[in-house]
Scaffold this active site. Structure first.
Site, PDB file in Angstrom:
ATOM      1  N   ASP A 119       0.914  -1.013  -0.024  1.00  0.00           N
ATOM      2  CA  ASP A 119      -0.037   0.081   0.036  1.00  0.00           C
ATOM      3  C   ASP A 119       0.859   1.320   0.123  1.00  0.00           C
ATOM      4  O   ASP A 119       1.914   1.332   0.845  1.00  0.00           O
ATOM      5  CB  ASP A 119      -0.648  -0.172   1.184  1.00  0.00           C
ATOM      6  CG  ASP A 119      -2.309   0.579   0.958  1.00  0.00           C
ATOM      7  OD1 ASP A 119      -2.403   0.938  -0.107  1.00  0.00           O
ATOM      8  OD2 ASP A 119      -3.099   0.152   1.980  1.00  0.00           O
ATOM      9  N   GLU A 141     -14.292   0.019  -1.493  1.00  0.00           N
ATOM     10  CA  GLU A 141     -14.335  -0.223   0.011  1.00  0.00           C
ATOM     11  C   GLU A 141     -15.611   0.790   0.313  1.00  0.00           C
ATOM     12  O   GLU A 141     -15.852   1.885   0.114  1.00  0.00           O
ATOM     13  CB  GLU A 141     -13.175   0.399   0.737  1.00  0.00           C
ATOM     14  CG  GLU A 141     -13.239   0.319   2.180  1.00  0.00           C
ATOM     15  CD  GLU A 141     -12.032   0.522   2.960  1.00  0.00           C
ATOM     16  OE1 GLU A 141     -12.150   0.752   4.247  1.00  0.00           O
ATOM     17  OE2 GLU A 141     -10.930   0.826   2.407  1.00  0.00           O
TER      18      GLU A 141
END
Length: 273
Positions: free
Chosen positions: A79, A178
Site C-alpha cells: 500500500d 470499499e
C-alpha cells in the site's frame, strides 16, 4: 503462484488479507490466500496511530520486505502511504518502484481519484502493476468527514463508476471497492473486465479483502462489514495470564526448562571449597 494476470483469468473468488509481519504472512500464505496486502492499515493495527495518515514509506518498505521474505505463493501488494503519490508523477513512480526494487513487492495499491489516473498509467507503462482503490479511501478521512459509506447518491455513484473505468483503461490490474452500496459494487463489477475486490461492498465483487486482525479476532473493535472468524485476542489474554501466574508462583521455569552443565562446577566454586 498468484500473478496479476492470473487474477484476471480465475473463476473462483479472489481472497485477499492484510499482513504486516513475517509470521502472520506465512500463515496467511500457507492458508492459500491469493493476495497479501501490506496495508497502510498497519497505522491503526500495528503502529498505534489513530489513522493511516502518519504511516511512512519507511514503515511500508520495512514491513513489505518482511512479508515478501516469507511469502511463497501469494501476490504481495504494498500500500502506498499518504503523500507518497499523487503530488508529482516522477516522485510517485519512484516511490512505487522502490517498493518493488527494495522491498520485493509484486505490485502497489493506491487510494485512487481523478488525480491518480495518469499516475496509474505511467506506473503501468514502466512495469509497476497497480491495484486501484475507490469508495471509502481512509487517507481522505479528513476530507470525507469520517469513515462513512461512499457512493450513496446518483452523482457520487456515477463518479465512482467513471473513475473505475478510467483506472481500468489506465492499466490497473485490480480494483478495491470499499464501503459502498452492494448494488453499486455489482454495477462496477459488471462494467469492468478488471477484477474487483470488495470490503464492505457486498458479495457481487470478484473477490473479498479484510484486515487480518478483524478476521482472527485480535482487535478490540472491528467494522460492521467485517466478520471475526476466531478469538485470537482471547487466546492471547489466556496464555499471557497463565505465563504471568506461572512466573509469579515460581512454577516457571521448571527443572525441565533449564540445563545444568557439570563441567562448569569450577567456575562458581569458592576458594574455601
Amino acid at each position: 503462484m498468484t500473478t496479476t494476470r492470473g487474477l484476471r483469468d480465475r473463476e473462483e473468488p479472489i481472497t485477499m488479507l492484510t499482513a504486516y509481519d513475517a509470521q502472520t504472512a506465512a500463515v496467511v500464505d500457507e492458508a492459500g490466500i491469493d493476495v497479501v496486502l501490506v496495508g497502510d492499515s498497519m497505522g491503526n493495527t500495528a503502529l498505534g496511530y489513530d489513522s493511516t495518515l502518519p504511516v511512512t514509506m519507511a514503515d511500508v518498505r520495512s514491513r513489505t520486505a518482511a512479508v515478501a521474505r516469507t511469502v511463497e505463493d501469494a501476490l504481495v501488494v504494498a500500500d502506498m502511504p499518504f503523500l507518497s503519490f499523487g503530488l508529482e508523477e516522477a516522485e510517485s513512480v519512484r516511490n512505487a518502484g522502490e517498493l518493488l526494487k527494495e522491498a520485493d513487492a509484486d505490485a502497489v495499491k493506491i487510494e485512487s481519484g481523478p488525480h491518480t489516473v495518469e499516475t496509474t498509467r505511467r506506473m503501468t507503462e514502466v512495469g509497476i502493476p497497480v491495484m486501484a482503490h475507490l469508495g471509502l479511501t481512509p487517507q481522505h478521512v479528513n476530507r470525507l468527514g469520517g469513515y462513512t459509506r461512499q457512493g450513496t447518491d446518483e452523482e457520487a455513484a456515477t463518479e465512482i463508476l467513471d473513475l473505475a473505468r478510467a483506472h481500468e483503461e489506465a492499466g490497473a490490474f485490480a480494483l478495491v471497492l470499499e464501503h459502498v452500496p452492494s448494488n453499486l459494487a455489482a454495477a462496477v463489477t459488471d462494467a469492468l473486465e478488471t477484477p474487483t475486490i470488495g470490503i464492505g461492498a457486498g458479495g457481487d465483487c470478484d473477490g473479498q479483502v479484510l484486515v487480518v486482525d478483524d478476521v482472527i479476532g485480535l482487535g478490540e473493535w472491528s467494522p460492521p462489514f467485517s466478520r471475526q472468524f476466531g478469538d485470537v485476542r482471547g487466546e492471547m489474554e489466556r496464555a499471557i495470564g497463565e505465563y504471568r501466574d506461572a512466573v509469579e508462583s515460581g512454577e516457571f521455569p521448571a527443572e525441565e526448562h533449564a540445563h545444568v552443565e557439570e563441567d562448569l562446577e569450577g567456575v562458581y566454586r569458592t576458594d574455601d571449597e
